[in-house]
Design a protein around this motif. Sequence first.
Motif, PDB file in Angstrom:
ATOM      1  N   GLU A 182       0.831  -1.205   0.000  1.00  0.00           N
ATOM      2  CA  GLU A 182       0.000   0.000   0.000  1.00  0.00           C
ATOM      3  C   GLU A 182       0.868   1.258   0.000  1.00  0.00           C
ATOM      4  O   GLU A 182       0.586   2.228  -0.720  1.00  0.00           O
ATOM      5  CB  GLU A 182      -0.908  -0.032   1.228  1.00  0.00           C
ATOM      6  CG  GLU A 182      -2.011   0.990   1.198  1.00  0.00           C
ATOM      7  CD  GLU A 182      -2.969   0.837   2.374  1.00  0.00           C
ATOM      8  OE1 GLU A 182      -3.596   1.862   2.727  1.00  0.00           O
ATOM      9  OE2 GLU A 182      -3.085  -0.268   2.928  1.00  0.00           O
ATOM     10  N   GLU A 183       1.941   1.262   0.775  1.00  0.00           N
ATOM     11  CA  GLU A 183       2.850   2.396   0.790  1.00  0.00           C
ATOM     12  C   GLU A 183       3.528   2.568  -0.567  1.00  0.00           C
ATOM     13  O   GLU A 183       3.694   3.694  -1.055  1.00  0.00           O
ATOM     14  CB  GLU A 183       3.903   2.207   1.886  1.00  0.00           C
ATOM     15  CG  GLU A 183       5.021   3.240   1.885  1.00  0.00           C
ATOM     16  CD  GLU A 183       4.536   4.672   2.111  1.00  0.00           C
ATOM     17  OE1 GLU A 183       5.262   5.597   1.718  1.00  0.00           O
ATOM     18  OE2 GLU A 183       3.433   4.867   2.677  1.00  0.00           O
ATOM     19  N   ARG A 234       1.144   4.154  -2.886  1.00  0.00           N
ATOM     20  CA  ARG A 234       0.987   5.581  -2.563  1.00  0.00           C
ATOM     21  C   ARG A 234       2.144   6.393  -3.165  1.00  0.00           C
ATOM     22  O   ARG A 234       1.935   7.466  -3.740  1.00  0.00           O
ATOM     23  CB  ARG A 234       0.937   5.758  -1.047  1.00  0.00           C
ATOM     24  CG  ARG A 234       0.543   7.152  -0.597  1.00  0.00           C
ATOM     25  CD  ARG A 234       0.318   7.206   0.903  1.00  0.00           C
ATOM     26  NE  ARG A 234      -0.864   6.432   1.296  1.00  0.00           N
ATOM     27  CZ  ARG A 234      -0.818   5.280   1.938  1.00  0.00           C
ATOM     28  NH1 ARG A 234       0.345   4.744   2.293  1.00  0.00           N
ATOM     29  NH2 ARG A 234      -1.918   4.631   2.246  1.00  0.00           N
ATOM     30  N   HIS A 266       1.682   9.233  -6.132  1.00  0.00           N
ATOM     31  CA  HIS A 266       2.042  10.636  -5.886  1.00  0.00           C
ATOM     32  C   HIS A 266       3.242  11.098  -6.706  1.00  0.00           C
ATOM     33  O   HIS A 266       3.562  12.291  -6.697  1.00  0.00           O
ATOM     34  CB  HIS A 266       2.286  10.860  -4.397  1.00  0.00           C
ATOM     35  CG  HIS A 266       1.022  10.841  -3.583  1.00  0.00           C
ATOM     36  ND1 HIS A 266      -0.001  11.743  -3.751  1.00  0.00           N
ATOM     37  CD2 HIS A 266       0.597  10.005  -2.598  1.00  0.00           C
ATOM     38  CE1 HIS A 266      -0.985  11.478  -2.922  1.00  0.00           C
ATOM     39  NE2 HIS A 266      -0.650  10.434  -2.204  1.00  0.00           N
ATOM     40  N   ARG A 290      -8.947   1.954   0.199  1.00  0.00           N
ATOM     41  CA  ARG A 290      -7.847   2.927   0.079  1.00  0.00           C
ATOM     42  C   ARG A 290      -7.106   2.758  -1.244  1.00  0.00           C
ATOM     43  O   ARG A 290      -6.752   3.743  -1.906  1.00  0.00           O
ATOM     44  CB  ARG A 290      -6.876   2.768   1.253  1.00  0.00           C
ATOM     45  CG  ARG A 290      -7.462   3.142   2.609  1.00  0.00           C
ATOM     46  CD  ARG A 290      -6.398   3.212   3.682  1.00  0.00           C
ATOM     47  NE  ARG A 290      -5.745   1.934   3.922  1.00  0.00           N
ATOM     48  CZ  ARG A 290      -6.169   1.016   4.791  1.00  0.00           C
ATOM     49  NH1 ARG A 290      -7.274   1.214   5.491  1.00  0.00           N
ATOM     50  NH2 ARG A 290      -5.490  -0.111   4.964  1.00  0.00           N
ATOM     51  N   LEU A 324      -6.054   4.972  -5.225  1.00  0.00           N
ATOM     52  CA  LEU A 324      -4.703   5.151  -5.749  1.00  0.00           C
ATOM     53  C   LEU A 324      -4.518   4.511  -7.124  1.00  0.00           C
ATOM     54  O   LEU A 324      -3.481   4.692  -7.752  1.00  0.00           O
ATOM     55  CB  LEU A 324      -3.680   4.529  -4.784  1.00  0.00           C
ATOM     56  CG  LEU A 324      -3.640   5.090  -3.361  1.00  0.00           C
ATOM     57  CD1 LEU A 324      -2.685   4.259  -2.503  1.00  0.00           C
ATOM     58  CD2 LEU A 324      -3.216   6.556  -3.363  1.00  0.00           C
TER      59      LEU A 324
END
Length: 305
Positions: A135-136, A139, A143, A171, A175
């Motif tokens: 997940e990180e 992200r 971004h 979540r 993304l």
Amino acid sequence: MILCCGESVIDLVPDGDRYHARPGGGAFNTAVALGRLGAAAGYLWPLSTDSFGTSLRGVLDEAGVDTSLCPQTDRPTTLAVVTLRGGEASYGFYEEGTAARVLDRDHLPELPAQMRALVIGGISLIDPGTGTAIEELARRAFHTGRVVMLDPNIRPALIADPNMLRDRMSRLLRLAHIVKLSSDDLEWLMPGATPAEAAQRVIRKGASLMCHTHGASGATAHRWKTSVHAQAQAAQVVDTIGAGDTFNAGFLAGLAEAGVLTVEGLRQAAPPVLQAALSLGTRAAAVTVSRPGADPPWRDEVGLP
């Protein structure tokens, strides 16, 4: 580079009263298929130093996949015991204490400068530790303007905490630029929703498109109020192991070759471009289901020069 992050396993595939050990894992299969189709591909997942891990690395190397981001560990390789019913595969995993548990959020590598897209999904999202790390990674990719593709590849029998996974998927849907859902994924994530209804929900969260794969009926790319369809390719089905993973690779390879595998390119991609990419995905998947285990096609096997 299209970077694939997620599990690699050894599939123990039944053949009569015996089992054959074959390389597998959702993101692993997609990376191998991308490499075989001639796309620039990378892979991120811990690889064991045991004989199975060496075998997995060899398959990636043969396909030309960049494994420089893969941590090396002496933990054993994860095993998946396959059960086949009418060619359809279900899985039982031996994962505790294996190489899969090495990846964590605090030890993620920097995203490669040449990376244009990230592919995530599969059982690696179920575990709290590896799921948080992926997940990180998503992200960071989102971004920094990279395309993110999410394939949940839901395995209900393996999910100990459905609410945790639903929260994570919610979540991740914010993304993802491309979301690939099978009919089983749709039913688990959005019970009762039609593919078109599900697509509108996904797109409202920010995705450019949702791909729905529906077996012998082919695949459909849904955009806001429009859709494009590609028929499935005829195949003598041996088993369905790796079919969806291979579709992902064919679809992404088609988008990359058309020059639209960017955030803006996806928004503006013309219907014929999407249909050609879908068709490459279904052709590639047809080859995979025609032979045992996850054995994606090479470029010439799907009619590419």
